[in-house]
Design a protein around this motif. Sequence first.
Motif, mmCIF file in Angstrom:
data_model
loop_
_atom_site.group_PDB
_atom_site.id
_atom_site.type_symbol
_atom_site.label_atom_id
_atom_site.label_comp_id
_atom_site.label_asym_id
_atom_site.label_seq_id
_atom_site.Cartn_x
_atom_site.Cartn_y
_atom_site.Cartn_z
ATOM 1 N N ALA A 1 0.847 -1.340 0.231
ATOM 2 C CA ALA A 1 -0.121 -0.099 0.131
ATOM 3 C C ALA A 1 0.860 1.313 0.184
ATOM 4 O O ALA A 1 0.633 2.286 -0.964
ATOM 5 N N LYS A 2 1.961 1.285 0.815
ATOM 6 C CA LYS A 2 2.806 2.224 0.903
ATOM 7 C C LYS A 2 3.558 2.750 -0.548
ATOM 8 O O LYS A 2 3.290 3.905 -0.833
ATOM 9 N N MET A 3 3.876 1.543 -1.158
ATOM 10 C CA MET A 3 4.270 1.981 -2.485
ATOM 11 C C MET A 3 3.365 2.402 -3.623
ATOM 12 O O MET A 3 3.622 3.385 -4.130
ATOM 13 N N ALA A 4 2.032 2.249 -3.469
ATOM 14 C CA ALA A 4 1.020 2.596 -4.443
ATOM 15 C C ALA A 4 0.655 4.076 -4.015
ATOM 16 O O ALA A 4 0.654 5.014 -4.862
ATOM 17 N N PHE A 5 0.641 4.088 -2.623
ATOM 18 C CA PHE A 5 0.502 5.631 -2.313
ATOM 19 C C PHE A 5 1.600 6.649 -2.645
ATOM 20 O O PHE A 5 1.399 7.977 -3.189
ATOM 21 N N GLU A 6 2.738 6.264 -2.600
ATOM 22 C CA GLU A 6 4.046 6.927 -2.890
ATOM 23 C C GLU A 6 4.168 7.383 -4.530
ATOM 24 O O GLU A 6 4.377 8.187 -4.980
ATOM 25 N N LYS A 7 3.686 6.160 -5.345
ATOM 26 C CA LYS A 7 3.349 6.385 -6.658
ATOM 27 C C LYS A 7 2.374 7.502 -7.195
ATOM 28 O O LYS A 7 2.654 8.213 -7.957
ATOM 29 N N ALA A 8 1.247 7.473 -6.428
ATOM 30 C CA ALA A 8 0.104 8.199 -6.560
ATOM 31 C C ALA A 8 0.873 9.888 -6.557
ATOM 32 O O ALA A 8 0.338 10.567 -7.187
#
Length: 381
Positions: free
Chosen positions: A286-293
């Motif tokens: 989830a952290k990686m997805a939000f950082e990508k956003a």
Amino acid sequence: MNPVSPLDSVYFIDIPEGFTLSDKAFHLDTTIPLPVQKKAEDAPGTFNMKELTEEQILAGLLSIMAYDPKNEHILYYRSILQHARPNLKKELGEAAILKAKNEDYELAEEIFRALHGFDPEDMTIILNMALFFDQRADSYRRSGLHEDADAYDEDALNYYREALEAEPALPDAFFNAGFYYLKKHSYKEAKDVFETYLALTCDVKDEDLGENGIYKKNRAQEILNNIANRNMDDDHFKTAYDLINRGQEEKGLEEIRKFIEKNPNVWNAWFMLGWGLRKLARYDEAKMAFEKALTLEGGDTSDTYNELSICLLEKGDLKGAKRLLEKALVKDSENTKIISNLGYLALKEGNPGMAAGYFQTVLEIDPDDKLAAMELAKLDV
């Protein structure tokens, strides 16, 4: 225990010949019972005709408008109100909007319902009711009352649909319904109503639209461009949101990944991916997805920082979580979700006094926030 009906405090009385409403001299039909509002000090089952006031009659009639609009005598009761208060619609409309603005939602809803019962064909009233229920749903959702929020969203949608069918068409109904559909991630429906709004206003000169009208046209076009550029009316996007929102995260993640394969640069999609993963407690992913956003256009939002902070908080990175929550608060200083999370962070840090301050701030912004009230009660400070 059965809930008390608002009509339980209304009496239906037989009136004597020659009775009038003060100096209005409007003839009252003695064959039709007249609804009157019980006085607060009246004992159950008691009523003194000699102490009857015009205000009791008007309050009783308004209760019928609000809670019994299909009463067999409704046309007659409306005619009494029209003669007794010629400016009633204007007065009620202004009062309802003011109460809603001040977040006195219970009274605002009662007034709106009375107004609708008084003139059910007035499409402006119906649109204002849609906006009110939309606003109340948002308030409930901020307070963590999701079932109540969903119920008011459904009410709002019903009134929006009615306003969208008005003849002649109401452009503002399409404009405001667009934001409702955006909130629900129904981008196809949002696209349709914003396009209709622009079609209805395309031939109106700027001087006739005014500053607010020009802003609305530009805003509608901006939203349409965003939907088109990000392909957000794709079925996978809407399906993913619905599934994750209903607790079917694994299926929702499959759908949003299909969308991302075709649209890798849409921040909302990465946010939704992170949201689903976070709900499954898969915090690293989830952290990686939000950082990508955050790296994509439009993704630098308070919600993205807030969601990312939750991941860090769960992973034990309290400093990182605090830094992100402070960034989120700069962007949205009265967002109760962010302030509550700062309270939970303070508890993790072993600072109950600071946590209590955050939860108290939440309640000052939203007195109906049950989660903040519960946490404050646990702290007992």
